[in-house]
Design an enzyme around this catalytic site. Structure first.
Site, PDB file in Angstrom:
ATOM      1  N   TYR A  33     -45.467 -20.023  12.873  1.00 20.15           N
ATOM      2  CA  TYR A  33     -44.030 -19.837  12.671  1.00 20.15           C
ATOM      3  C   TYR A  33     -43.566 -20.576  11.431  1.00 20.15           C
ATOM      4  O   TYR A  33     -44.285 -21.417  10.876  1.00 20.15           O
ATOM      5  CB  TYR A  33     -43.248 -20.333  13.896  1.00 20.15           C
ATOM      6  N   ARG A  52     -46.709 -21.450   2.829  1.00 18.34           N
ATOM      7  CA  ARG A  52     -47.270 -22.149   3.989  1.00 18.34           C
ATOM      8  C   ARG A  52     -47.524 -21.181   5.144  1.00 18.34           C
ATOM      9  O   ARG A  52     -48.521 -21.295   5.862  1.00 18.34           O
ATOM     10  CB  ARG A  52     -46.352 -23.281   4.432  1.00 18.34           C
ATOM     11  N   HIS A 102     -60.018 -14.740  25.804  1.00 20.62           N
ATOM     12  CA  HIS A 102     -59.955 -15.758  24.762  1.00 20.62           C
ATOM     13  C   HIS A 102     -60.368 -15.275  23.368  1.00 20.62           C
ATOM     14  O   HIS A 102     -59.698 -15.596  22.386  1.00 20.62           O
ATOM     15  CB  HIS A 102     -60.787 -16.975  25.176  1.00 20.62           C
ATOM     16  N   GLU A 181     -46.719 -38.613  11.623  1.00 26.86           N
ATOM     17  CA  GLU A 181     -45.466 -37.940  11.268  1.00 26.86           C
ATOM     18  C   GLU A 181     -44.579 -37.914  12.501  1.00 26.86           C
ATOM     19  O   GLU A 181     -44.956 -38.401  13.573  1.00 26.86           O
ATOM     20  CB  GLU A 181     -45.739 -36.515  10.781  1.00 26.86           C
TER      21      GLU A 181
END
Length: 286
Positions: A33, A52, A102, A181
């Site tokens: 996202y 990105r 999977h 972060e």
């Protein structure tokens, strides 16, 4: 006016927007996202966000559902249909719908969802003027934090604990006692001798777009900085602390855990850097 979302080729009422129950984003968090700030009706640092996004897709081997230029057109149409002047736009791309298994499905078509919403500028300005509190927590996330994956449960838990403890954000700490972060932000300090420090990019943190823009502004304005890891002890002993993100911009931190930073008010460096970033945003909207 009803909010409008874009879902796999259709503009639909936000209340009616849906994906299939076997979408791999829902079942496996198999998707990525981006969140892009809208200011004055314009997208801030759009190219950086899309770069990105394409990198994250490549790392997970998800095929982009459309080329960049058509995607940019859809983004602008979502903004137009929602009448957004100041706010955010959210893009999510998953591997698509397939029977639950999977391994990667062979014939799934990637899913694309885009939404947009307004953000109150007055509240953001008040928060910046007062500064915020953060807490520190162990970093329990997976080892590929450089991918902007929708798999955010550890971040959610950290953010929730921060809110329950009266803080704005949680700074995450690795096994060596070094700050990585925030749960949805990048972390910075200003040392006692005035050096601006933030952790270098790599698999341990997300390469924040606001972080990158601010670093470029620092460089172009001749302001010295260091990209290196810093410890919790150094965080608590800092002259100033601040965080960056697309929605927080440059936000001063005035308290970490139970320790007041500086005099308990936003520091001069943090305020200067917020003003510097706001000038960058103004150029983006010109």
């Amino acid at each position: 006016m009803s909010r409008i979302a874009y879902v796999n080729g259709r503009y639909v009422r936000h209340l009616d927007a849906a994906v299939h129950i076997e979408d791999r984003g829902y079942q496996f968090a198999d998707g990525v996202y981006e969140v892009v700030t809208i200011s004055g009706g314009r997208l801030i640092d759009e190219a950086g966000h899309l770069d990105r996004l394409w990198r994250s897709l490549g790392e997970l081997r998800i095929v982009a559902p459309m080329a960049r230029e058509p995607l940019k057109m859809v983004m602008r149409e979502v903004i137009r249909r929602n009448g957004i002047v100041n706010g955010i736009i959210y893009l999510q791309i998953t591997r698509g719908v397939a029977p639950r298994d999977h391994p990667f499905p062979k014939n799934a078509t990637p899913s694309l969802v885009i939404t947009a919403r307004r953000l109150p500028l007055a509240k953001a300005a008040k928060t910046a003027a007062e500064g915020v509190a953060v807490i520190t927590l162990p970093d329990i996330r997976w080892a590929r934090r450089d991918i902007k994956s929708v798999s955010l449960l550890p971040n959610v838990l950290a953010k929730q604990e921060a809110r329950e403890r009266g803080a704005y954000e949680a700074f995450l700490v690795d096994e060596e006692g070094m700050v990585t972060e925030g749960s949805s932000t990048n972390a910075w300090i200003v040392t006692k001798d005035g050096k601006i420090v933030t952790r270098p990019t790599g698999n341990s943190i997300l390469a924040g777009i606001t972080r990158a823009a601010l670093l470029l502004e620092l460089k172009e304005n001749g302001i010295a900085f260091e990209q290196r890891s810093f410890s919790v002890a150094e965080l608590l002993d800092a002259r100033e602390v601040f965080l960056t993100s697309s929605t927080s911009y440059v936000l001063p931190v005035v308290k970490v855990d139970d320790k007041v930073i500086g005099n308990g008010h936003p520091g001069l460096v943090s305020q200067k850097l917020r003003a510097l970033y706001e000038k960058f945003m103004a150029r983006e909207t010109a």
